[in-house]
Motif scaffolding. Structure first.
Motif, PDB file in Angstrom:
ATOM      1  N   LEU A  17      37.339  47.044  47.034  1.00  0.00           N
ATOM      2  CA  LEU A  17      37.236  48.325  47.718  1.00  0.00           C
ATOM      3  C   LEU A  17      38.608  48.931  47.968  1.00  0.00           C
ATOM      4  N   MET A  18      39.583  48.075  48.222  1.00  0.00           N
ATOM      5  CA  MET A  18      40.934  48.541  48.533  1.00  0.00           C
ATOM      6  C   MET A  18      41.877  48.457  47.331  1.00  0.00           C
ATOM      7  N   GLY A  19      41.332  48.135  46.171  1.00  0.00           N
ATOM      8  CA  GLY A  19      42.167  48.055  44.976  1.00  0.00           C
ATOM      9  C   GLY A  19      43.011  46.798  44.912  1.00  0.00           C
ATOM     10  N   ALA A  20      42.611  45.781  45.669  1.00  0.00           N
ATOM     11  CA  ALA A  20      43.332  44.506  45.654  1.00  0.00           C
ATOM     12  C   ALA A  20      42.763  43.607  44.558  1.00  0.00           C
ATOM     13  N   LYS A  21      43.508  42.569  44.240  1.00  0.00           N
ATOM     14  CA  LYS A  21      43.112  41.621  43.195  1.00  0.00           C
ATOM     15  C   LYS A  21      42.550  40.359  43.836  1.00  0.00           C
ATOM     16  N   THR A  22      41.410  39.891  43.350  1.00  0.00           N
ATOM     17  CA  THR A  22      40.861  38.634  43.851  1.00  0.00           C
ATOM     18  C   THR A  22      41.322  37.479  42.966  1.00  0.00           C
ATOM     19  N   VAL A  23      41.668  36.383  43.619  1.00  0.00           N
ATOM     20  CA  VAL A  23      42.101  35.182  42.909  1.00  0.00           C
ATOM     21  C   VAL A  23      41.094  34.077  43.248  1.00  0.00           C
ATOM     22  N   PRO A  24      40.126  33.833  42.369  1.00  0.00           N
ATOM     23  CA  PRO A  24      39.117  32.812  42.666  1.00  0.00           C
ATOM     24  C   PRO A  24      39.666  31.402  42.465  1.00  0.00           C
ATOM     25  N   VAL A  25      39.314  30.510  43.368  1.00  0.00           N
ATOM     26  CA  VAL A  25      39.689  29.099  43.265  1.00  0.00           C
ATOM     27  C   VAL A  25      38.393  28.290  43.211  1.00  0.00           C
ATOM     28  N   PRO A  26      38.105  27.662  42.076  1.00  0.00           N
ATOM     29  CA  PRO A  26      36.845  26.919  41.954  1.00  0.00           C
ATOM     30  C   PRO A  26      36.753  25.778  42.964  1.00  0.00           C
ATOM     31  N   LEU A  27      35.556  25.578  43.486  1.00  0.00           N
ATOM     32  CA  LEU A  27      35.310  24.407  44.309  1.00  0.00           C
ATOM     33  C   LEU A  27      35.426  23.160  43.439  1.00  0.00           C
ATOM     34  N   ALA A  28      35.799  22.046  44.052  1.00  0.00           N
ATOM     35  CA  ALA A  28      35.992  20.804  43.320  1.00  0.00           C
ATOM     36  C   ALA A  28      34.649  20.107  43.097  1.00  0.00           C
ATOM     37  N   GLU A  29      34.692  18.855  42.700  1.00  0.00           N
ATOM     38  CA  GLU A  29      33.478  18.085  42.434  1.00  0.00           C
ATOM     39  C   GLU A  29      32.563  18.074  43.648  1.00  0.00           C
ATOM     40  N   ASN A  30      31.268  18.208  43.384  1.00  0.00           N
ATOM     41  CA  ASN A  30      30.257  18.262  44.443  1.00  0.00           C
ATOM     42  C   ASN A  30      30.474  19.427  45.396  1.00  0.00           C
ATOM     43  N   TYR A  31      31.102  20.492  44.892  1.00  0.00           N
ATOM     44  CA  TYR A  31      31.315  21.743  45.634  1.00  0.00           C
ATOM     45  C   TYR A  31      32.169  21.545  46.884  1.00  0.00           C
ATOM     46  N   GLN A  32      33.135  20.633  46.812  1.00  0.00           N
ATOM     47  CA  GLN A  32      34.046  20.432  47.936  1.00  0.00           C
ATOM     48  C   GLN A  32      35.242  21.381  47.807  1.00  0.00           C
ATOM     49  N   TYR A  33      35.858  21.703  48.936  1.00  0.00           N
ATOM     50  CA  TYR A  33      37.024  22.581  48.913  1.00  0.00           C
ATOM     51  C   TYR A  33      38.241  21.858  48.336  1.00  0.00           C
ATOM     52  N   ASP A  34      38.972  22.557  47.482  1.00  0.00           N
ATOM     53  CA  ASP A  34      40.189  22.033  46.868  1.00  0.00           C
ATOM     54  C   ASP A  34      41.382  22.648  47.594  1.00  0.00           C
ATOM     55  N   VAL A  35      41.883  21.959  48.623  1.00  0.00           N
ATOM     56  CA  VAL A  35      42.964  22.504  49.440  1.00  0.00           C
ATOM     57  C   VAL A  35      44.229  22.732  48.607  1.00  0.00           C
ATOM     58  N   ASP A  36      44.552  21.784  47.749  1.00  0.00           N
ATOM     59  CA  ASP A  36      45.743  21.946  46.911  1.00  0.00           C
ATOM     60  C   ASP A  36      45.596  23.147  45.987  1.00  0.00           C
ATOM     61  N   GLY A  37      44.399  23.330  45.441  1.00  0.00           N
ATOM     62  CA  GLY A  37      44.157  24.480  44.575  1.00  0.00           C
ATOM     63  C   GLY A  37      44.272  25.795  45.320  1.00  0.00           C
ATOM     64  N   LEU A  38      43.771  25.824  46.549  1.00  0.00           N
ATOM     65  CA  LEU A  38      43.858  27.035  47.364  1.00  0.00           C
ATOM     66  C   LEU A  38      45.317  27.379  47.666  1.00  0.00           C
ATOM     67  N   LEU A  39      46.101  26.374  48.036  1.00  0.00           N
ATOM     68  CA  LEU A  39      47.512  26.616  48.350  1.00  0.00           C
ATOM     69  C   LEU A  39      48.293  27.034  47.107  1.00  0.00           C
ATOM     70  N   PRO A  95      32.007  28.983  43.774  1.00  0.00           N
ATOM     71  CA  PRO A  95      31.226  30.133  44.227  1.00  0.00           C
ATOM     72  C   PRO A  95      31.199  30.230  45.744  1.00  0.00           C
ATOM     73  N   SER A  96      31.081  31.471  46.230  1.00  0.00           N
ATOM     74  CA  SER A  96      30.975  31.716  47.659  1.00  0.00           C
ATOM     75  C   SER A  96      30.400  33.107  47.884  1.00  0.00           C
ATOM     76  N   PHE A  97      30.482  33.585  49.100  1.00  0.00           N
ATOM     77  CA  PHE A  97      29.870  34.857  49.486  1.00  0.00           C
ATOM     78  C   PHE A  97      30.544  36.011  48.754  1.00  0.00           C
ATOM     79  N   SER A  98      29.749  36.848  48.089  1.00  0.00           N
ATOM     80  CA  SER A  98      30.283  37.889  47.212  1.00  0.00           C
ATOM     81  C   SER A  98      31.001  39.010  47.958  1.00  0.00           C
ATOM     82  N   GLU A  99      30.728  39.176  49.250  1.00  0.00           N
ATOM     83  CA  GLU A  99      31.323  40.298  49.981  1.00  0.00           C
ATOM     84  C   GLU A  99      32.838  40.165  50.140  1.00  0.00           C
TER      85      GLU A  99
END
Length: 369
Positions: A132-154, A121-125
């Motif tokens: 708003l521009m008709g683009a597609k969002t690709v959500p990447v879940p945060l890892a354990e303890n809400y840490q960023y998953d760099v490999d998942g993002l890439l 989860p993160s900021f909804s805006e």
């Protein structure tokens, strides 16, 4: 006059994906609804010390000029920000809050069918700007303890990816991306991806390996850093934020900006507030003390919480979270129910003044028996 025929104006299809932003309840609304005289608001991550005194003085001195249109380029505010951050004014765009910057970046760079990678989860805006521009969002879940998953993002990046968002410290979790991980992410991203580092809460972060991302703008990476005057500077009510990026990126965003997007009082306040070191230090101090006060209280109540680098704390209440939220509201304490972020067992609590924090903790103790 004859009856009008049925009106059937069809909105854009992409609006079906947009959920209107759900803000925390204002104090006056809770007072009116529940007949309360005293209400404590710990829902919107506002500065409990109030606005920067320098900003208030600037507003008072400028108020007689409000019959004039504001400076379309916000030059005085940009110059003050540039001097504080030791960057060029041409690398800054001043906006009507950080939210407007997200919308402007979306309008400037997104086509229908493009992809935007967002943490969750993160900021909804972030999603709002994409839809708003008709683009597609690709959500990447945060890892354990809400840490960023760099490999998942890439791994989420494709040829259609135009923008990626990193909120650090992250709203609503209060976690952050360590400097080494941000460096690895930025260096591995394809050059066609614009990375927005939303560091709206950066002044509250205390980790040795935290960075707000500004060094990557100077190094020539396709990065834009979002900052705001709504939090540490206490100017949420007049809506002013800014973005820092290369001159090329800024000049592109300027093409979609409304000519008078930031009102004159907000510009004057921002130019003054950015220099108010005393207010910043006082705000950080009261936040540090309040955060520890909340940690101690939550621990004594047996509640799990997420260690925060920001001015709010995410607290787990279990299956009764919504009921506890409602009972707190009935007592005149406004917090944020976290179901809007897909966290129905949690609430997010803004750090308040010591007496406000204590009132929350005492009320939780009463409610939970």
């Amino acid at each position: 006059m004859e009856n009008l025929k049925e009106i059937n104006i069809v909105p854009r299809k992409t609006l079906e994906k947009i959920k209107p932003y759900s803000p925390g309840k204002p104090i006056w609304e809770v007072q009116n609804e529940l007949g309360l005289t005293k209400v404590i608001k710990l829902a919107s991550n506002e500065n409990p010390l109030g606005a920067s005194p320098k900003a208030i003085a600037a507003i008072n001195s400028f108020v007689t000029e409000i019959h004039r249109y504001p400076d379309a380029g916000a030059k005085l505010a940009s110059a003050a920000i540039a001097a504080k951050l030791d960057i060029k004014a041409e690398e800054i765009i001043v906006t009507n809050g950080g939210d407007e910057l997200i919308s402007l970046v979306s309008e400037a760079f997104l086509e229908a069918g493009d992809e935007v990678v967002v943490p969750s989860p993160s900021f909804s805006e972030y999603e709002f700007g994409a839809h708003l521009m008709g683009a597609k969002t690709v959500p990447v879940p945060l890892a354990e303890n809400y840490q960023y998953d760099v490999d998942g993002l890439l791994a989420a990046v494709t040829e259609r990816t135009k923008i990626m968002y990193i909120c650090s410290p992250n709203n609503p979790t209060g976690t952050y991306i360590p400097a080494a991980d941000l460096k690895r992410l930025i260096e591995a991203l394809p050059k066609h991806v614009l990375l927005m580092v939303d560091s709206a809460y950066s002044y509250y972060a205390y980790a040795d390996d935290y960075t707000n991302g500004l060094e990557y703008v100077g190094a020539g990476y396709p990065v834009i850093v979002l900052q705001t005057f709504s939090k540490i500077f206490g100017l949420a009510g007049i809506r002013v934020g800014f973005g820092v990026a290369s001159e090329a990126v800024i000049s592109t965003i300027m093409k979609v900006k409304e000519p008078f997007n930031v009102n004159a009082l907000a510009q004057a306040a921002a130019a003054a507030a950015i220099t108010d070191e005393e207010h910043v230090l006082a705000s950080v101090h009261v936040n540090d003390l309040g955060r520890e006060q909340l940690y101690k209280g939550f621990s004594e109540l047996g509640l799990n919480y997420t260690t925060s680098m920001s001015n709010f704390v995410l607290v787990e209440l279990g299956a009764e979270a919504k009921s506890i939220y409602d009972q707190l509201l009935a007592k005149g304490i406004i917090v944020r129910y976290a179901a809007i972020w897909g966290l129905p067992h949690h609430i997010r609590v803004s750090v308040g003044l010591p007496e406000e924090n204590e009132c929350l903790l005492e009320s939780l103790k009463e409610i939970m028996g």
